[in-house]
Design a protein around this motif. Structure first.
Motif, PDB file in Angstrom:
ATOM      1  N   GLU A 270       0.831  -1.209   0.000  1.00  0.00           N
ATOM      2  CA  GLU A 270       0.000   0.000   0.000  1.00  0.00           C
ATOM      3  C   GLU A 270       0.865   1.258   0.000  1.00  0.00           C
ATOM      4  O   GLU A 270       0.567   2.226  -0.718  1.00  0.00           O
ATOM      5  CB  GLU A 270      -0.913  -0.004   1.233  1.00  0.00           C
ATOM      6  CG  GLU A 270      -2.036  -1.021   1.161  1.00  0.00           C
ATOM      7  CD  GLU A 270      -2.810  -1.120   2.481  1.00  0.00           C
ATOM      8  OE1 GLU A 270      -2.561  -0.279   3.374  1.00  0.00           O
ATOM      9  OE2 GLU A 270      -3.634  -2.042   2.607  1.00  0.00           O
ATOM     10  N   ARG A 271       1.937   1.259   0.795  1.00  0.00           N
ATOM     11  CA  ARG A 271       2.816   2.421   0.859  1.00  0.00           C
ATOM     12  C   ARG A 271       3.442   2.698  -0.510  1.00  0.00           C
ATOM     13  O   ARG A 271       3.481   3.843  -0.969  1.00  0.00           O
ATOM     14  CB  ARG A 271       3.908   2.191   1.904  1.00  0.00           C
ATOM     15  CG  ARG A 271       4.995   3.266   1.960  1.00  0.00           C
ATOM     16  CD  ARG A 271       4.491   4.539   2.627  1.00  0.00           C
ATOM     17  NE  ARG A 271       4.161   4.277   4.017  1.00  0.00           N
ATOM     18  CZ  ARG A 271       5.046   4.295   5.023  1.00  0.00           C
ATOM     19  NH1 ARG A 271       6.314   4.581   4.769  1.00  0.00           N
ATOM     20  NH2 ARG A 271       4.662   4.045   6.255  1.00  0.00           N
ATOM     21  N   THR A 273       2.371   1.745  -3.402  1.00  0.00           N
ATOM     22  CA  THR A 273       1.327   2.138  -4.352  1.00  0.00           C
ATOM     23  C   THR A 273       0.971   3.604  -4.174  1.00  0.00           C
ATOM     24  O   THR A 273       0.811   4.352  -5.147  1.00  0.00           O
ATOM     25  CB  THR A 273       0.083   1.254  -4.169  1.00  0.00           C
ATOM     26  OG1 THR A 273       0.442  -0.119  -4.395  1.00  0.00           O
ATOM     27  CG2 THR A 273      -1.022   1.650  -5.145  1.00  0.00           C
ATOM     28  N   GLU A 274       0.886   4.060  -2.901  1.00  0.00           N
ATOM     29  CA  GLU A 274       0.620   5.474  -2.627  1.00  0.00           C
ATOM     30  C   GLU A 274       1.706   6.370  -3.214  1.00  0.00           C
ATOM     31  O   GLU A 274       1.430   7.499  -3.643  1.00  0.00           O
ATOM     32  CB  GLU A 274       0.529   5.697  -1.117  1.00  0.00           C
ATOM     33  CG  GLU A 274      -0.699   5.086  -0.468  1.00  0.00           C
ATOM     34  CD  GLU A 274      -0.618   5.125   1.055  1.00  0.00           C
ATOM     35  OE1 GLU A 274       0.414   5.629   1.580  1.00  0.00           O
ATOM     36  OE2 GLU A 274      -1.554   4.651   1.715  1.00  0.00           O
ATOM     37  N   LEU A 275       2.934   5.858  -3.237  1.00  0.00           N
ATOM     38  CA  LEU A 275       4.055   6.627  -3.774  1.00  0.00           C
ATOM     39  C   LEU A 275       4.134   6.556  -5.297  1.00  0.00           C
ATOM     40  O   LEU A 275       5.029   7.155  -5.902  1.00  0.00           O
ATOM     41  CB  LEU A 275       5.373   6.110  -3.164  1.00  0.00           C
ATOM     42  CG  LEU A 275       5.565   6.372  -1.661  1.00  0.00           C
ATOM     43  CD1 LEU A 275       6.760   5.587  -1.128  1.00  0.00           C
ATOM     44  CD2 LEU A 275       5.761   7.869  -1.411  1.00  0.00           C
ATOM     45  N   GLY A 276       3.203   5.812  -5.905  1.00  0.00           N
ATOM     46  CA  GLY A 276       3.170   5.711  -7.361  1.00  0.00           C
ATOM     47  C   GLY A 276       4.208   4.785  -7.942  1.00  0.00           C
ATOM     48  O   GLY A 276       4.554   4.911  -9.134  1.00  0.00           O
ATOM     49  N   ASN A 277       4.704   3.847  -7.144  1.00  0.00           N
ATOM     50  CA  ASN A 277       5.804   2.992  -7.596  1.00  0.00           C
ATOM     51  C   ASN A 277       5.394   1.555  -7.889  1.00  0.00           C
ATOM     52  O   ASN A 277       6.244   0.667  -7.965  1.00  0.00           O
ATOM     53  CB  ASN A 277       6.935   3.019  -6.566  1.00  0.00           C
ATOM     54  CG  ASN A 277       7.716   4.317  -6.599  1.00  0.00           C
ATOM     55  OD1 ASN A 277       7.909   4.886  -7.676  1.00  0.00           O
ATOM     56  ND2 ASN A 277       8.134   4.800  -5.446  1.00  0.00           N
ATOM     57  N   THR A 278       4.070   1.308  -8.042  1.00  0.00           N
ATOM     58  CA  THR A 278       3.618  -0.021  -8.445  1.00  0.00           C
ATOM     59  C   THR A 278       2.703   0.099  -9.662  1.00  0.00           C
ATOM     60  O   THR A 278       2.134   1.159  -9.933  1.00  0.00           O
ATOM     61  CB  THR A 278       2.865  -0.746  -7.315  1.00  0.00           C
ATOM     62  OG1 THR A 278       1.649  -0.048  -7.020  1.00  0.00           O
ATOM     63  CG2 THR A 278       3.714  -0.840  -6.056  1.00  0.00           C
ATOM     64  N   TYR A 279       2.538  -0.998 -10.381  1.00  0.00           N
ATOM     65  CA  TYR A 279       1.591  -1.050 -11.493  1.00  0.00           C
ATOM     66  C   TYR A 279       1.195  -2.503 -11.697  1.00  0.00           C
ATOM     67  O   TYR A 279       1.888  -3.434 -11.250  1.00  0.00           O
ATOM     68  CB  TYR A 279       2.178  -0.454 -12.771  1.00  0.00           C
ATOM     69  CG  TYR A 279       3.355  -1.209 -13.348  1.00  0.00           C
ATOM     70  CD1 TYR A 279       3.175  -2.204 -14.311  1.00  0.00           C
ATOM     71  CD2 TYR A 279       4.660  -0.929 -12.921  1.00  0.00           C
ATOM     72  CE1 TYR A 279       4.264  -2.900 -14.845  1.00  0.00           C
ATOM     73  CE2 TYR A 279       5.753  -1.614 -13.444  1.00  0.00           C
ATOM     74  CZ  TYR A 279       5.543  -2.590 -14.400  1.00  0.00           C
ATOM     75  OH  TYR A 279       6.611  -3.278 -14.922  1.00  0.00           O
ATOM     76  N   ARG A 288       8.224  -0.678  -9.545  1.00  0.00           N
ATOM     77  CA  ARG A 288       9.033   0.045 -10.541  1.00  0.00           C
ATOM     78  C   ARG A 288      10.483   0.164 -10.048  1.00  0.00           C
ATOM     79  O   ARG A 288      10.933   1.229  -9.632  1.00  0.00           O
ATOM     80  CB  ARG A 288       8.444   1.428 -10.788  1.00  0.00           C
ATOM     81  CG  ARG A 288       7.008   1.435 -11.284  1.00  0.00           C
ATOM     82  CD  ARG A 288       6.525   2.849 -11.537  1.00  0.00           C
ATOM     83  NE  ARG A 288       5.103   2.908 -11.795  1.00  0.00           N
ATOM     84  CZ  ARG A 288       4.517   2.682 -12.982  1.00  0.00           C
ATOM     85  NH1 ARG A 288       5.273   2.378 -14.033  1.00  0.00           N
ATOM     86  NH2 ARG A 288       3.202   2.754 -13.122  1.00  0.00           N
ATOM     87  N   GLN A 291      13.490   2.043 -12.715  1.00  0.00           N
ATOM     88  CA  GLN A 291      13.749   3.480 -12.701  1.00  0.00           C
ATOM     89  C   GLN A 291      14.640   3.899 -11.531  1.00  0.00           C
ATOM     90  O   GLN A 291      15.131   5.019 -11.477  1.00  0.00           O
ATOM     91  CB  GLN A 291      12.429   4.258 -12.653  1.00  0.00           C
ATOM     92  CG  GLN A 291      11.677   4.171 -11.341  1.00  0.00           C
ATOM     93  CD  GLN A 291      10.340   4.906 -11.401  1.00  0.00           C
ATOM     94  OE1 GLN A 291       9.696   4.972 -12.436  1.00  0.00           O
ATOM     95  NE2 GLN A 291       9.925   5.481 -10.282  1.00  0.00           N
ATOM     96  N   ASP A 297      12.005  -4.249 -13.783  1.00  0.00           N
ATOM     97  CA  ASP A 297      10.992  -4.170 -12.731  1.00  0.00           C
ATOM     98  C   ASP A 297      10.773  -5.556 -12.136  1.00  0.00           C
ATOM     99  O   ASP A 297      11.063  -6.583 -12.771  1.00  0.00           O
ATOM    100  CB  ASP A 297       9.673  -3.637 -13.295  1.00  0.00           C
ATOM    101  CG  ASP A 297       9.751  -2.166 -13.678  1.00  0.00           C
ATOM    102  OD1 ASP A 297      10.694  -1.490 -13.222  1.00  0.00           O
ATOM    103  OD2 ASP A 297       8.864  -1.705 -14.435  1.00  0.00           O
TER     104      ASP A 297
END
Length: 560
Positions: A270-271, A273-279, A288, A291, A297
């Motif tokens: 969840e953390r 994902t909140e930081l925008g580092n999962t997909y 991710r 990067q 990945d």
């Protein structure tokens, strides 16, 4: 005068020159300068290249700045002379009295001598060994036990608040294979093809049956669960016992299974994902990492909803950071080298600083030799050499010292015959004997009624009497311990302490063999001030060697 005190004197001199307008620097005066022991005799007691480092900022040439500094440094208490050499080196000679004061300072500091504030206020989580609970600790894990525990001691003396942590891998396929192996041993069946062999498996299986005699007669699935529940605990208890006997205890034993049972994996995902580092791709959840420097990945939740191996690492790292650790140091074997990039990428994905908040140290292989031939297998473990094998061959002290004596990034060959000898070609014996020698000298002095003098210069202890060349060499060697501790802590290199101890023991032995440096009076001579001064020096030597051995987890015997 210690190198640290001389460094402070040079900083004070630079500050005074700036305040007086005699020196202008582009920037501030450095908080400390490097002071080293010269490699060649005749170049003073200490040397510094501070003039060469600051000349450009001062808008002058190095030698001119060195000349300016030399005149002022000669006025510093304890400095007997300063010589400008070469392009701008400063060779500094310390007065015998100032140098001799080091001995009294060491004796006064006692067990705390060598301490620095390098990591003051920093909370460090130090994870090492972390062997799978499927067998005894093998030789690679033993190396990390010795090095990791020594590093913890060194970083503590350097001011850090260190927590030693053992990550208990009690989740996954290796536990299934271990419990299947125990069940097979209990039934007298061959070891499964992908299972674990060795006498220790049969021993643990027998212990499980002693607690649950009916276990082997249960249906296989139920029986395997019994052997898993009891057998893993028995194996882990044995691992903890063998480490304790090796002088290594942990503050925290963290169970991997708890991460999956407590929801820690979900929180970490969840953390991120909140930081925008999962997909999401192909039904799986990805991190991710590319990067952030990884080669690709990584999957963290597989398409079947199960956590990938990396998911546990994510949860464990976040758990450490949430427990308040500033720096997480993990020690891994050479076979984990390819693992580093993804872990550092994970650290960055959480918004942390790789190399600062997370460090990974890689240790190379250890080869054991006897009679010049490789020792390959344990009688008990069957396929690997264990901690007990090594200790049984050379003892705890020699094993710990030998494993900590070399840089961890180098493969080492340990000659068991050498490390078992009670001779000076055995490095740990050589250092321990120097300590025992100092203890014997102190005991002999006590028999003559000699006691440590009180006071400093002008009192019962006259440091200026430690004026012989060998006195000075020994004092300068003893004064180096804080610098060695600082470097060993900063570079994560406990072997620096071992090599320092060997060098110091050598200097002490040469001092001991010098007739002009006798501590005890000869024949009917009365005890004089010089004898008492050298008694302080011997006490200081004993303190330094004992402290250094203690940092490596090695005993400092009084008799040998």
């Amino acid at each position: 005068m210690t190198p640290q005190q001389l460094s402070a004197g040079i900083v004070g001199t630079l500050t005074a020159l700036v305040d007086a307008g005699e020196l202008t620097l582009d920037g501030e005066v450095p908080a400390q300068v490097t002071v080293e022991r010269p490699r060649q005799k005749g170049h003073g007691d200490y040397a510094t290249n501070v003039a060469m480092q600051l000349a450009k900022k001062a808008g002058t040439n190095p030698r001119a700045l060195a000349e300016l500094l030399a005149g002022r440094l000669e006025q510093v208490d304890g400095v007997a002379g300063v010589e400008v050499a070469g392009p701008g080196f400063l060779n500094i000679t310390v007065s015998a009295g100032a140098q001799g004061e080091v001995a009294a300072e060491i004796v006064a500091a006692g067990a705390s001598y060598g301490a620095t504030q390098t990591f003051a206020g920093e909370k460090v989580n130090l994870e090492f060994v972390s062997a799978n609970p499927t067998g005894p600790i093998h030789i690679g894990g033993v190396r990390w036990a010795a090095v990791g525990d020594a590093l913890g001691r060194i970083m503590t003396l350097a001011g850090a608040e260190v927590t030693r942590e053992y990550y208990f891998n009690d989740h996954g396929a290796q536990i299934d294979r271990f419990s299947s192996s125990l069940l097979a041993a209990a039934k007298g069946e061959p070891t499964p093809e992908d299972g674990y062999g060795g006498q220790y498996v049969a021993d643990i299986a027998a212990q499980v049956l002693a607690q649950r005699p009916d276990a082997k007669d249960l249906p296989d699935e139920e029986a395997q669960e019994v052997f898993r529940a009891i057998g893993v605990d028995l194996m882990f208890a044995e691992i903890k016992r063998s480490l304790h006997d090796f002088g290594v205890d942990f503050d925290v034993y963290f169970h991997e299974n708890d991460l999956h049972a407590s929801g820690a994996v979900d929180r970490a995902v969840e953390r991120l994902t909140e930081l925008g580092n999962t997909y999401t791709s192909d039904g799986a959840l990805w991190l991710r990492t590319e990067q952030y420097g990884d080669d690709k990945d990584r999957v963290i939740i597989k398409s079947d909803g199960q956590g990938a191996y990396l998911s546990g690492d994510l949860a464990y790292y976040l758990d450490k950071r949430e427990r308040g650790f500033d720096r997480c140091v993990i020690m891994l074997g050479a076979d984990h080298h390819g693992y580093v990039a993804r872990m550092m990428a994970m650290c960055a994905a959480f918004g942390d600083e790789p190399g600062e908040n997370l460090e990974i140290l890689i240790g190379q292989m250890v080869n054991l030799l006897r009679d010049g031939q490789p020792v390959r297998m344990s009688k008990r473990a069957g396929t690997v050499i264990t901690l007990e094998d090594l200790v049984g061959a050379i003892g705890v002290d020699a094993a710990r010292y030998a494993l900590a004596r070399y840089s961890s990034d180098a493969t080492i060959d340990l000659d068991l015959d050498l490390w078992a000898r009670a001779t000076n070609d055995n490095p740990v014996y050589y250092v321990q004997y120097a300590h025992a020698r100092s203890c014997r000298m102190i005991a002999n002095a006590t028999d003559l009624g000699m006691a440590l003098p009180e006071g400093r210069s002008g009192g019962d202890f006259d440091p200026s009497l430690l004026s012989h060349e060998r006195d000075g060499e020994l004092l300068r060697a003893l004064a180096e311990l804080p610098r060695v501790v600082k470097a060993a802590a900063e570079l994560r290199e406990p072997h620096r302490v071992a090599r320092y101890l060997e060098d110091t023991a050598s200097v002490f032995n040469k001092w001991y063999d010098t007739k002009e440096c006798r501590m005890l009076p000869v024949g009917d001579e009365p005890v004089g001030p010089a004898n008492l001064a050298r008694l302080v020096l011997v006490h200081a030597t004993r303190t330094v060697i004992a402290n250094g051995l203690g940092l490596l987890g090695v005993s400092a015997p009084e008799r040998m």
